[in-house]
Design an enzyme around this catalytic site. Structure first.
Site, PDB file in Angstrom:
ATOM      1  N   ASP A 115       0.852  -1.192   0.000  1.00  0.00           N
ATOM      2  CA  ASP A 115       0.000   0.000   0.000  1.00  0.00           C
ATOM      3  C   ASP A 115       0.890   1.244   0.000  1.00  0.00           C
ATOM      4  O   ASP A 115       1.893   1.300   0.723  1.00  0.00           O
ATOM      5  CB  ASP A 115      -0.914   0.020   1.230  1.00  0.00           C
ATOM      6  CG  ASP A 115      -1.933   1.148   1.166  1.00  0.00           C
ATOM      7  OD1 ASP A 115      -3.011   0.934   0.587  1.00  0.00           O
ATOM      8  OD2 ASP A 115      -1.639   2.247   1.683  1.00  0.00           O
ATOM      9  N   ILE A 116       0.521   2.229  -0.823  1.00  0.00           N
ATOM     10  CA  ILE A 116       1.314   3.464  -0.908  1.00  0.00           C
ATOM     11  C   ILE A 116       1.020   4.341   0.300  1.00  0.00           C
ATOM     12  O   ILE A 116      -0.142   4.585   0.633  1.00  0.00           O
ATOM     13  CB  ILE A 116       0.987   4.234  -2.199  1.00  0.00           C
ATOM     14  CG1 ILE A 116       1.287   3.357  -3.423  1.00  0.00           C
ATOM     15  CG2 ILE A 116       1.787   5.528  -2.278  1.00  0.00           C
ATOM     16  CD1 ILE A 116       0.896   4.004  -4.736  1.00  0.00           C
ATOM     17  N   GLU A 158      -4.813   1.986  -4.385  1.00  0.00           N
ATOM     18  CA  GLU A 158      -3.351   2.063  -4.318  1.00  0.00           C
ATOM     19  C   GLU A 158      -2.772   0.828  -3.630  1.00  0.00           C
ATOM     20  O   GLU A 158      -1.686   0.856  -3.078  1.00  0.00           O
ATOM     21  CB  GLU A 158      -2.896   3.323  -3.568  1.00  0.00           C
ATOM     22  CG  GLU A 158      -3.272   3.385  -2.103  1.00  0.00           C
ATOM     23  CD  GLU A 158      -4.621   4.058  -1.853  1.00  0.00           C
ATOM     24  OE1 GLU A 158      -4.845   4.510  -0.718  1.00  0.00           O
ATOM     25  OE2 GLU A 158      -5.454   4.130  -2.775  1.00  0.00           O
TER      26      GLU A 158
END
Length: 249
Positions: A115-116, A158
């Protein structure tokens, strides 16, 4: 299935055309023997044969167009249109197959949830087009670090899932760290003279078929997907830009 049906139709028409052509050649031999020729019948036969030939060729062209369209739709269904990673359904489908293979071979299987960090801030600050560029380049950098047999798919806005066949905890953590460090040092987008860099948080869960489990691949996939997702949120809670191993439910 529809393409197969059309192919049968084309084959039947082709055979019918060849048989009809043979039948229409017979009067020519009769004419050479007795000199009698029905001009109307010959003209109608030529028209019918020509129309059947044109219809058969048109069906063949439709077949080619249909197969090309099917391949395009299949590719769209399997691939995320923005990043080129596997789509969510295709990611889960292939993960399920790897779990079934793991149950047969007794080899371990690792799942990594990526996950960003602070991705919303990127979108809010620079716009969604820049955010799209970040996602695209992140996918490229991650895929460059993975093996051909590894699965890499986009499962959320994301969020990306990596599946590593045959990897134990140590190997999975090593891959996750390599991905995290590689992404952290890269420039994923540029706005004017501003370089945009990001960090990622990764959760890791490893399925060991030697351990006790219910034996049903869909249930195993659901459980370990949740475990790596939970570990990813633990990495975020601990300060982000790090990897966390799942400690189980």
């Amino acid at each position: 299935m529809r393409t197969k049906s059309y192919r049968k139709t084309f084959s039947y028409l082709s055979i019918a055309y060849i048989l009809m052509l043979g039948r229409r050649i017979t009067p020519l031999f009769d004419f050479s023997n007795d000199g009698n020729l029905n001009l109307l019948d010959a003209a109608l036969a030529a028209m019918i044969s020509t129309l059947i030939l044109l219809g058969t060729l048109y069906i063949k062209r439709l077949l080619s167009n249909l197969e090309s369209l099917n391949l395009t739709l299949l590719q769209i269904n399997k691939t995320d249109s923005l990043t080129g990673a596997l789509s969510r359904p295709e990611t889960f489908s292939r993960t399920l197959l790897e779990i079934e293979r793991s149950l047969r071979t007794k080899n371990k299987l690792a799942l990594l949830m990526i996950d960003i960090d602070h991705f919303k801030l990127v979108n809010d600050t620079y716009g969604h087009s820049v955010g799209d560029t970040v996602l695209l380049n992140l996918a490229r950098y991650c895929q460059a670090e993975l093996r051909v047999i590894d699965i890499f798919g986009r499962v959320g806005g994301e969020e990306f899932l990596v599946v590593l066949p045959g990897a134990d905890q140590a190997q999975a953590f090593e891959v996750a760290e390599r991905l995290r460090k590689h992404v952290a040092k890269e420039v994923l987008a540029k706005v004017a003279d501003t370089e945009i860099r990001i960090s990622i948080s990764i959760g890791i869960a490893v399925f060991d078929p030697a351990q006790r489990h219910d034996g049903f691949a869909p249930n195993i996939m659901s459980r370990y997907y949740e475990e790596c997702d939970r570990a990813m949120y633990q990495a975020k809670t601990a300060g982000r830009n790090q990897c966390k191993l799942s400690v189980g439910p």
